[in-house]
Design an enzyme around this catalytic site. Structure first.
Site, short mmCIF file in Angstrom:
data_model
loop_
_atom_site.label_atom_id
_atom_site.label_comp_id
_atom_site.label_asym_id
_atom_site.label_seq_id
_atom_site.Cartn_x
_atom_site.Cartn_y
_atom_site.Cartn_z
N ASP A 77 0.86 -1.17 0.00
CA ASP A 77 0.00 0.00 0.00
C ASP A 77 0.91 1.23 0.00
OD1 ASP A 77 -2.04 1.74 0.16
OD2 ASP A 77 -2.73 1.16 2.15
N ASP A 103 -7.88 -6.69 1.44
CA ASP A 103 -6.92 -6.81 2.54
C ASP A 103 -7.56 -6.21 3.76
OD1 ASP A 103 -6.38 -3.85 1.69
OD2 ASP A 103 -5.31 -4.09 3.59
N CYS A 162 -14.44 -25.92 10.66
CA CYS A 162 -13.16 -25.39 10.17
C CYS A 162 -12.07 -26.47 10.18
CB CYS A 162 -12.74 -24.21 11.05
SG CYS A 162 -11.15 -23.50 10.62
N CYS A 187 -8.70 -25.63 9.93
CA CYS A 187 -7.40 -24.99 10.16
C CYS A 187 -6.64 -25.78 11.22
CB CYS A 187 -7.55 -23.53 10.59
SG CYS A 187 -7.87 -23.28 12.34
N CYS A 220 -8.11 -25.41 14.83
CA CYS A 220 -9.35 -26.16 15.07
C CYS A 220 -9.13 -27.67 15.00
CB CYS A 220 -10.43 -25.73 14.07
SG CYS A 220 -11.05 -24.06 14.41
N HIS A 244 -6.36 -19.07 12.76
CA HIS A 244 -7.73 -19.46 12.46
C HIS A 244 -8.44 -18.38 11.63
CE1 HIS A 244 -11.86 -20.80 12.95
NE2 HIS A 244 -12.15 -19.56 13.30
#
Lengths: 348, 348
Positions: free
Chosen positions: A60, A240, A278, A280, A283, A309
């Site tokens: 950015d 983002d 989930c 991930c 999890c 997560h």
């Protein structure tokens, strides 16, 4: 794009991002210019090498930070004089210096320097900022074409559409920018900065129809899961937001049933994962009870697991949306998804 | 053993420990009793499941913490009354309650409750604490034999040899404890608590000769690389110390050329890894310049990378020593190793 403001996605390791299937990340020109300095990053071989991320990366331009974080701003047509939020030192950003900084950093996509204003700004200030941003886009482009990068790969420059919540300013800006140059993509700036959601969606609807259809559109600083879905429905390709990691460090987790605050007493002995749907690595392994214990004890692993997560949650959401677009079922899917997400929101 | 005081090795993920080849880790009964509570850990299936570590694990009994962290101690033959360092609540630890706590936690090796005194204590207090620790070992053993664990695997109980820096107290304690029971291993406590190094080495020499040769010896709370080597030379099998992770969070790294403080200005643009001889995942990827930037910017990844490096450093050191023992070359190797480590110590 997970956000690595200071050349690190907070609480995560680049190997975590790779494992989660992150394809592109973001870093910030304003922050890296102040610390450790874009000259140092260049000396160390550029941002990819410095932070060991070999996938695509975007920086950015610092417009948002200069207009929101820095103090004692003095805005002129030439640029913005401001004081560093770190040491109060006086700095001057112009379209040309900001391109120079991003040339030093060497990300794959760099952004024009733009004039960012609050979401509720009236038409006069919105027009002023939008027209200045267009003039600055032309100066950024000239400097971009004049200069070279130290990066191995060529860089792409995106302009940023401003215009606040005023549709005609937005469409005018989009048209003028599209006529100016064959850009490789477009930023949509100045949204999610205090305006009402319907106003943002109206602008996105209009942007979706106005911007060239064969170029990626990047909705800057957005967003939360619901905003990502609403953006995708309106043709946005890139997002983002610091929310997944910032919220993660504060103990808040996205789940398919809404947001959850892991510090609440009700999770003290809860053996379930953060989100039962989930996959991930938090999890797959840890209970809410354990993660709550980590937060209560102020342990770094808690920040890591919730950041992991939340970033995984948004990446999975984007992947799911991509599948539904390919399958022609985006609208029905997104209505179901949003209904479930908003139905319970166990602990906002 | 990397130390996971509160059921997490600070700044690291269990998967990091596995990747580094950690074989056994430590957690702390005192800390876990206070937060989140050993009853909760038991309810959640025990420590292995709670923190997702399926390798061997040891819990310290809390003796050291009760005598060093807690305030307003009242020591009697029955046990120790103290105030929690978290909320000031009044607690009472006895040999029996401490076994109960460790039964709840369910680690593979649990330690007796012992009376720990400062390293420079005179013979009278050292004798008093040592003899009390022996009586408490007998009570811990009785309670251990009476009680059962919620853990899937059977637990082993180690007694702890005390006696300060007084060799005859130490040998007496070792003899009495060895005669008391066929223990599965022995703790050596009350060292590295303020005494001079030569005094510690003298005691370790003597322990090496006195304790049963077919049982592992665990030197508690030690240590730094040089202490680990000196301990191994004297027959110690197990070590634990918070130093690698605590130092890591403070910016200090072990290297084969001594300690290094990554925050120093000299590393600002240093492209080298922390230690050029190290194959940890921090050294394989990141420059000193990048890690210094993370510390200057107070980024969590900095804590993670230095903790990871330091723990890996000690695990590698132990593996190297094991190879040298097998090759019959421990003495020569350790002299070389220590000479290099002490020769430069670039930045203490």
């Amino acid at each position: 794009m997970p956000v690595g403001t200071l050349a690190t996605v907070k609480a995560l390791d680049p190997s975590d991002l790779t494992a989660m299937g992150a394809t592109m990340i973001l870093a910030n020109a304003y922050h890296l210019h102040l610390r450790p300095g874009d000259d140092l990053v260049k000396e160390m071989g550029g941002l990819h090498r410095f932070m060991q991320w070999d996938g695509p990366m975007l920086t950015d331009s610092g417009g948002f930070q200069v207009f929101s974080l820095a103090t004692l701003r003095k805005i002129s047509e030439d640029g913005v004089e401001f004081q560093s939020h770190i040491d109060g030192s006086r700095r001057f950003f112009t379209p040309e210096t900001v391109i120079g900084i991003q040339r030093n950093l060497g990300a794959d996509v760099i952004m024009q320097f733009d004039h960012v204003i609050p979401g509720q700004s009236d038409e006069t200030s919105a027009r002023d900022a939008s027209e200045r941003s267009i003039r600055w886009a032309a100066r950024c482009l000239a400097e971009f074409q004049r200069s070279t990068t130290s990066a191995i790969e060529p860089q792409a420059l995106f302009p940023i559409v401003q215009g606040g919540i005023h549709p005609h300013l937005r469409s005018e800006a989009a048209r003028v920018l599209a006529d100016m140059h064959q850009w490789e993509g477009f930023g949509i700036g100045g949204l999610s900065v205090g305006e009402e959601k319907p106003a943002m969606y109206e602008i996105l609807d209009m942007m979706g129809e106005t911007l060239p259809r064969d170029r990626p559109r990047y909705l800057m600083g957005v967003g939360f899961p619901e905003d990502v879905i609403e953006g995708i429905k309106r043709g946005v390709d890139l997002f983002d937001c610091v929310a997944p990691t910032r919220m993660g460090r504060n103990g808040a987790a996205f789940t398919s049933d809404g947001r959850l605050n892991i510090k609440r007493a009700e999770y003290r002995n809860d053996p379930k994962p953060l989100d039962e749907t989930c996959d991930c690595s938090a999890c797959a392994r840890f209970s809410r009870a354990y993660i709550r214990h980590l937060f209560v004890s102020d342990e770094i692993l808690g920040h890591r697991l919730l950041s992991l997560h939340n970033v995984h949650f948004l990446l999975s959401l984007a992947r799911a949306a991509r599948r539904e677009i390919a399958g022609g079922n985006l609208d029905a899917w997104s209505l179901d998804w949003l209904a479930r997400y908003h139905s319970t929101s166990p602990t906002q």
